[in-house]
Motif scaffolding. Structure first.
Motif, PDB file in Angstrom:
ATOM      1  N   GLU A   1     -39.958 -53.114  34.310  1.00  0.00           N
ATOM      2  CA  GLU A   1     -38.911 -52.105  34.170  1.00  0.00           C
ATOM      3  C   GLU A   1     -37.916 -52.536  33.096  1.00  0.00           C
ATOM      4  OE1 GLU A   1     -35.593 -49.765  36.917  1.00  0.00           O
ATOM      5  OE2 GLU A   1     -37.079 -51.116  37.836  1.00  0.00           O
TER       6      GLU A   1
ATOM      7  N   LEU B   1     -34.851 -53.452  30.830  1.00  0.00           N
ATOM      8  CA  LEU B   1     -33.542 -54.053  31.086  1.00  0.00           C
ATOM      9  C   LEU B   1     -32.632 -53.820  29.890  1.00  0.00           C
ATOM     10  CD1 LEU B   1     -34.582 -57.492  32.647  1.00  0.00           C
ATOM     11  CD2 LEU B   1     -33.626 -55.505  33.842  1.00  0.00           C
ATOM     12  N   PRO B   2     -31.318 -53.863  30.098  1.00  0.00           N
ATOM     13  CA  PRO B   2     -30.393 -53.645  28.980  1.00  0.00           C
ATOM     14  C   PRO B   2     -30.545 -54.728  27.906  1.00  0.00           C
ATOM     15  CG  PRO B   2     -29.249 -53.491  31.092  1.00  0.00           C
ATOM     16  CD  PRO B   2     -30.618 -54.047  31.377  1.00  0.00           C
TER      17      PRO B   2
ATOM     18  N   ASP C   1     -40.092 -60.100  30.454  1.00  0.00           N
ATOM     19  CA  ASP C   1     -39.394 -59.274  31.428  1.00  0.00           C
ATOM     20  C   ASP C   1     -39.040 -57.926  30.799  1.00  0.00           C
ATOM     21  OD1 ASP C   1     -37.239 -59.720  29.763  1.00  0.00           O
ATOM     22  OD2 ASP C   1     -36.258 -61.164  31.090  1.00  0.00           O
ATOM     23  N   GLY C   2     -38.131 -57.202  31.445  1.00  0.00           N
ATOM     24  CA  GLY C   2     -37.787 -55.856  31.001  1.00  0.00           C
ATOM     25  C   GLY C   2     -37.136 -55.780  29.638  1.00  0.00           C
ATOM     26  N   LYS C   3     -36.582 -56.887  29.136  1.00  0.00           N
ATOM     27  CA  LYS C   3     -36.009 -56.851  27.781  1.00  0.00           C
ATOM     28  C   LYS C   3     -37.120 -56.644  26.747  1.00  0.00           C
ATOM     29  CE  LYS C   3     -33.869 -60.745  28.485  1.00  0.00           C
ATOM     30  NZ  LYS C   3     -33.053 -61.978  28.290  1.00  0.00           N
TER      31      LYS C   3
ATOM     32  N   SER D   1     -37.849 -53.003  26.731  1.00  0.00           N
ATOM     33  CA  SER D   1     -36.817 -52.234  26.031  1.00  0.00           C
ATOM     34  C   SER D   1     -36.985 -52.301  24.522  1.00  0.00           C
ATOM     35  CB  SER D   1     -35.423 -52.743  26.427  1.00  0.00           C
ATOM     36  OG  SER D   1     -35.177 -52.517  27.790  1.00  0.00           O
TER      37      SER D   1
END
Length: 360
Positions: free
Chosen positions: A202, A204-205, A296-298, A301
């Protein structure tokens, strides 16, 4: 050809063209010339190809269908039909069909310019066969497409234009209509099913300002650099995201010349900045950009931002290419096309030749 023989031309004029000639077959008892291929007597000894003149029999070798395309650049309906037929025939997808352009252009320069837009063969400009073909197949207007059997010259269809248009330029359907069987499909190579793609972490910012600044610099590069940058960057991120447990996909060697020129050092190190936003960190000696563990989510993104930017630059480039082609065609028409004030028959064909019969 009749128009190379005045006595035969007069005979054709008063007594009609023999059926053997009208079907493209040599007359009984005639002595074959060249290789004896039927087309040599109908089209002449040589045809124009994209690489120059070629013996007719060689140029038509392997053809199940020979399509005589009567056309000219000055004819507006032709300029609508030609690009559609060219697109349908592009890429040598139908090697069993050989199209031969029979020109009604007014000069050799117009012929050469118009033929440059076509992917097929042509009758040499000014060939005496052109007039005989028009009479033989009763061509009264252009564009006109005459369909002949490639092995014998037998007339299959005198309205190939309607056949092609009615099939919406599906040439396979036309081949079936003209009695040519479709080639057997190639054997299907059985391959193991592809492994399903893993769901991405998912998102991430990330630092949006840094991402926007890096992508903005890439946007200032030429398209070829942009295309390579995004293709390489997306491949790196996809490898990482789809193989999270494999360490080799979590390390980028900064001294790799290809990686530097295609991604990392592009647009003031925009690639390095984006990889850092995705979670890659510089090694102590500066030789590597590496993830400490699975992405991870970064990483997700950054991939999303790069994919959106790649799509935007591709769409912009496609629009620019389209606009350039339109502008080029407009300029060509300005310089080559005469003023057209309407005309043509009920089928959208431009009339060619003189009207016969009484006048007043």
């Amino acid at each position: 050809a009749a128009f190379n023989n005045p006595e035969r031309a007069v005979d054709y004029l008063f007594n009609g063209i023999p059926a053997s000639v009208a079907t493209g077959l040599p007359a009984a008892g005639a002595t074959p010339s060249g290789t004896g291929h039927w087309a040599e007597g109908v089209l002449g000894q040589q045809l124009v190809t994209k690489s120059g003149l070629q013996p007719t029999a060689q140029a038509l070798q392997g053809a199940s269908i020979v399509a005589l395309y009567f056309s000219a650049h000055w004819c507006p309906p032709c300029r609508g039909f030609t690009p559609q037929l060219a697109a349908a025939m592009a890429g040598d997808r139908y090697p069993q069909i050989k199209v031969v352009f029979v020109s009604s252009d007014r000069s050799e320069g117009d012929f050469q310019s118009y033929y440059a837009e076509m992917p097929w063969l042509a009758l040499p400009f000014g060939s005496p066969q052109k007039e005989m073909l028009g009479m033989t197949y009763q061509v009264r207007g252009i564009p006109s497409l005459i369909i002949l059997d490639g092995s014998s010259g037998r007339l299959i269809s005198s309205d190939g234009r309607a056949d092609v248009g009615g099939a919406y330029f599906n040439m396979q359907s036309c081949l079936e209509k003209w009695g040519v069987a479709a080639p057997p499909p190639p054997p299907v190579e059985e391959k193991p099913p592809a492994a399903p793609k893993k769901a991405l972490p998912e998102a991430l910012p990330i630092d949006e300002e840094v991402a926007k600044a890096a992508l903005s610099r890439v946007d200032s590069e030429v398209y070829e650099v942009q295309e390579t940058f995004f293709r390489t960057g997306l491949k790196v991120l996809d490898n990482t995201l789809q193989n999270p447990e494999e360490a080799k996909f979590r390390q980028l060697k900064c001294s790799n010349a290809a990686l530097k020129s295609k991604l990392l050092d592009v647009a003031g190190s925009a690639g390095k900045e984006l990889m850092r936003l995705a979670g890659f960190k510089d090694s102590a000696d500066g030789e590597l950009l590496a993830l400490d563990g699975p992405p991870d989510g970064k990483c997700t993104s950054v991939r999303e931002r790069m994919q959106a930017a790649a799509t935007a630059i591709w769409e912009k480039h496609a629009r620019e290419e389209r606009d350039a082609r339109i502008k080029d065609e407009i300029e060509k028409d300005k310089s080559r096309a005469p003023t057209y004030k309407g005309g043509g028959d009920e089928n959208g064909r431009m009339q060619i030749g003189r009207k016969r019969g009484g006048g007043g």
